[in-house]
Design a protein around this motif. Structure first.
Motif, PDB file in Angstrom:
ATOM      1  N   ASP A  79       0.822  -1.213   0.000  1.00  0.00           N
ATOM      2  CA  ASP A  79       0.000   0.000   0.000  1.00  0.00           C
ATOM      3  C   ASP A  79       0.855   1.261   0.000  1.00  0.00           C
ATOM      4  O   ASP A  79       0.326   2.377   0.092  1.00  0.00           O
ATOM      5  N   ARG A 125       3.092   2.174   2.236  1.00  0.00           N
ATOM      6  CA  ARG A 125       3.358   2.732   3.558  1.00  0.00           C
ATOM      7  C   ARG A 125       4.457   1.942   4.280  1.00  0.00           C
ATOM      8  O   ARG A 125       4.487   0.714   4.228  1.00  0.00           O
ATOM      9  N   GLU A 150       3.406   5.954  10.718  1.00  0.00           N
ATOM     10  CA  GLU A 150       3.409   5.377   9.382  1.00  0.00           C
ATOM     11  C   GLU A 150       3.618   6.495   8.376  1.00  0.00           C
ATOM     12  O   GLU A 150       3.195   7.631   8.592  1.00  0.00           O
ATOM     13  N   ASP A 208       3.336   7.379   4.198  1.00  0.00           N
ATOM     14  CA  ASP A 208       2.890   7.005   2.863  1.00  0.00           C
ATOM     15  C   ASP A 208       3.915   7.514   1.856  1.00  0.00           C
ATOM     16  O   ASP A 208       4.092   8.724   1.689  1.00  0.00           O
TER      17      ASP A 208
END
Length: 617
Positions: A320, A322, A335, A337
């Motif tokens: 994804d 991340r 986290e 991105d």
């Protein structure tokens, strides 16, 4: 003959009990010291017990040794026979029951232990002997028994002169590892013995039958690498038939050649064997293991990347886009991105965590909060596709294997290119570093060896793509081709050996650990290979195709497969110990962290499992 005196604590306890005193206190964990004592009341040993000379357990007396206890013998040789005098003499009952996690250990007290430092566990006319999950080393005769019944299970008997001496006794040896004893592994005469499901290897004689007039059962063992796997005595003319065992070879004639009988000495009897066609799984010490969920962290995509751990934080990259920093309890610290698929293992460099994504950009983030420190982008190529190679930190550098076939060495502090070398397009595998050389596998089948400064030391061309990271061996490196050819080279690039597994292999890398190579294949198998010559020790089937690199720790192999099963296999026995089913394929290597087993899956979840340890109860 040594005179034994009643042990003071035992005598005091007996007087107290006769006088109606309160029960004695629980056994102390302080070091107990014995020198010529006679135990006349039931006694429990725990902690460390030091024996200088001998200790005798009287008839109608039970000695119980609890898990984790060390029985340590002083090296002394008063009679000058070349063997130590330390002896545990048992005429009553001996119950030494450890667990896999906490074995009972019998060993030398010397800082430089060697076989024969102490004499033996001597049992004569004993009511009962049970040795379970014990480690016995440095002795002359290990277990020396006459007119006694006993059981030896799940023990490791290693580095003695003889692993046992039995005469007119009845004993069962089951699920033991008996190895590297200078004389015999199991030595008996006129005894009824059951020898089943053991690994008996690298002794002078694996099993030595001096002479016998009683029934024996020898079956289901892995007997190999001994000078003689089975031998009968020089004056025994009787014939012996034993059951099916693995003799280190699938060739019946070669198996028969490992037996010393009248083929080599016409004056002695004949041994008839049945040769199992392959390694017998489940032999050796058993391991009861339960995998239970501790916590799970759902994410938004596949988790194929191997996690990286530093201190109290685990870093997990995902499809994804991340990168997540995870605390030991499964909560997110942060986290980030990064906007592109991440399927390669990050590298930890000081206070940075560095990862690359599918848009060919390398990001260096602050480990504490995920803020960006620097980034580096390399050019596209026709080979751009899924599965990037993991990053590796080496001497202040971050090594980045690129799809375009270039290995980039970036300054860890700034991201500046220090050097770059073409290594064979595409690069899908993480490099390895042995302290002097960097080894980079290439998708065109080229293995390139480089100095830390980027100088090309040598290259070797193999017939198929190299998609998995190399395994560092003592004095060399091993690589695995997609077609299943395993090849070892020395640091100068000279080929040492090769083994064709004849099974397709993708991204699961061979791992050198605990003295062996463990190799996963996409055909759904795990192999154990001797790193010295490439010989196969065992092969066991997995639940599905394996694209993940295994973890080897504490005598266990942890590996996930494309069916979503995390399996635990005994490193010695090849026995399936436990399994856990995730929701989709497992292509990441597990890690053991803070007492838990963690791995990512294509079900989009980071799984944390607790391991129930200890031997079978």
């Amino acid at each position: 003959m040594m005179k034994f005196r009643p042990h003071a604590l035992s005598l005091l306890t007996a007087i107290c009990l006769l006088a109606g005193c309160a029960a004695p206190p629980a056994p102390s964990t302080a070091v107990r010291r014995y020198q010529g004592e006679l135990l006349t009341v039931d006694t429990v040993w725990s902690g460390q017990v030091l024996i200088d000379g001998s200790v005798k357990v009287a008839r109608d007396t039970t000695l119980t040794i609890t898990p984790g206890t060390e029985v340590v013998f002083v090296r002394r040789d008063d009679d000058g026979d070349g063997f130590g005098d330390g002896t545990l003499i048992v005429e009553g009952r001996l119950l030494a029951a450890g667990t896999r996690a906490q074995p009972v250990v019998f060993r030398s007290a010397a800082p430089d232990p060697r076989p024969g430092d102490w004499l033996e566990i001597r049992v004569d006319f004993s009511r009962e002997v049970q040795l379970r999950f014990c480690e016995i080393r440095d002795s002359a005769h290990t277990l020396h028994a006459h007119f006694t019944r006993g059981t030896v299970e799940d023990c490791t008997i290693r580095g003695n002169f003889d692993g046992s001496r039995l005469g007119q006794a009845t004993f069962t040896f089951r699920h033991n590892l008996i190895e590297r004893n200078r004389g015999k592994g199991i030595n008996f005469r006129n005894s009824q013995v059951t020898i089943e499901q053991n690994i008996i290897r690298h002794n002078d004689a694996g099993i030595f039958l001096f002479e016998n007039d009683r029934p024996i059962s020898v079956r289901g063992n892995n007997l190999y690498g001994n000078i003689d796997n089975f031998r009968i005595g020089d004056f025994y003319a009787g014939d012996v038939a034993i059951g099916s065992n693995w003799w280190g070879t699938a060739d019946p004639a070669a198996a028969n050649a490992t037996v010393f009988d009248n083929k080599r000495d016409p004056a002695i009897g004949t041994v008839t064997i049945t040769a199992a066609p392959a390694w017998i799984p489940g032999a050796g010490p058993r391991d009861a293991l339960a995998l239970q969920p501790a916590w799970s962290l759902p994410t938004g995509g596949y988790l194929d990347a191997d996690p990286a751990v530093a201190g109290d934080t685990l870093y997990q990259a995902g499809w994804d886009g991340r990168l997540r920093a995870v605390a030991p309890d499964g909560t997110l610290r942060w986290e980030r991105d990064l906007g592109a698929t991440l399927d390669a293992a990050p590298a930890i460099v000081g206070d940075l965590v560095v990862v690359q994504g599918w848009e060919r950009t390398v990001y260096a983030l602050d480990r504490a909060d995920g803020s960006e420190r620097w980034r580096f982008t390399y050019p596209p190529s026709p080979a751009d596709d899924h599965r990037q190679g993991g990053l590796l930190a080496v001497d202040g550098l971050v090594l980045v294997p690129a799809w375009n076939g270039t290995l980039h060495a970036l300054d860890a502090a700034t991201g500046t290119v220090r050097w770059q070398v073409a290594c064979g397009q595409p690069l899908r595998a993480r490099p390895a570093f042995d302290g002097t050389g960097i080894y980079q596998p290439g998708g065109d089948g080229t293995l390139t060896a480089l100095s830390p400064a980027g100088a090309r030391l040598w290259q070797r061309a193999l017939p198929d793509p190299l998609l998995a990271a190399p395994a560092l061996l003592p004095g060399g490196v091993a690589v695995l081709t997609r077609a299943g050819l395993l090849v070892a080279f020395d640091p100068a690039g000279t080929e040492l050996w090769r083994r064709d597994l004849k099974e397709t292999c993708y991204y699961g890398a061979p791992v050198f650990a605990e003295g062996a190579l463990f190799v996963p294949t996409a055909a759904g198998a795990l192999w154990k290979i001797n790193p010295q010559d490439g010989a196969v020790v065992w092969r066991t089937a997995t639940a599905g195709p394996v694209y993940a690199t295994p973890l080897v720790d504490g005598g266990r192999v942890f590996v996930g497969d494309n069916g979503g099963t995390l399996q635990v296999v005994g490193a010695e026995s090849a026995q399936l110990l436990a399994g856990y089913r995730a929701g989709d394929a497992i292509q990441s290597r597990p890690v053991l962290w803070r007492g838990r087993l963690l791995f990512g899956s294509r079900d989009g979840t980071l799984h944390a499992l607790t391991l129930g340890t200890g031997g079978p109860q």
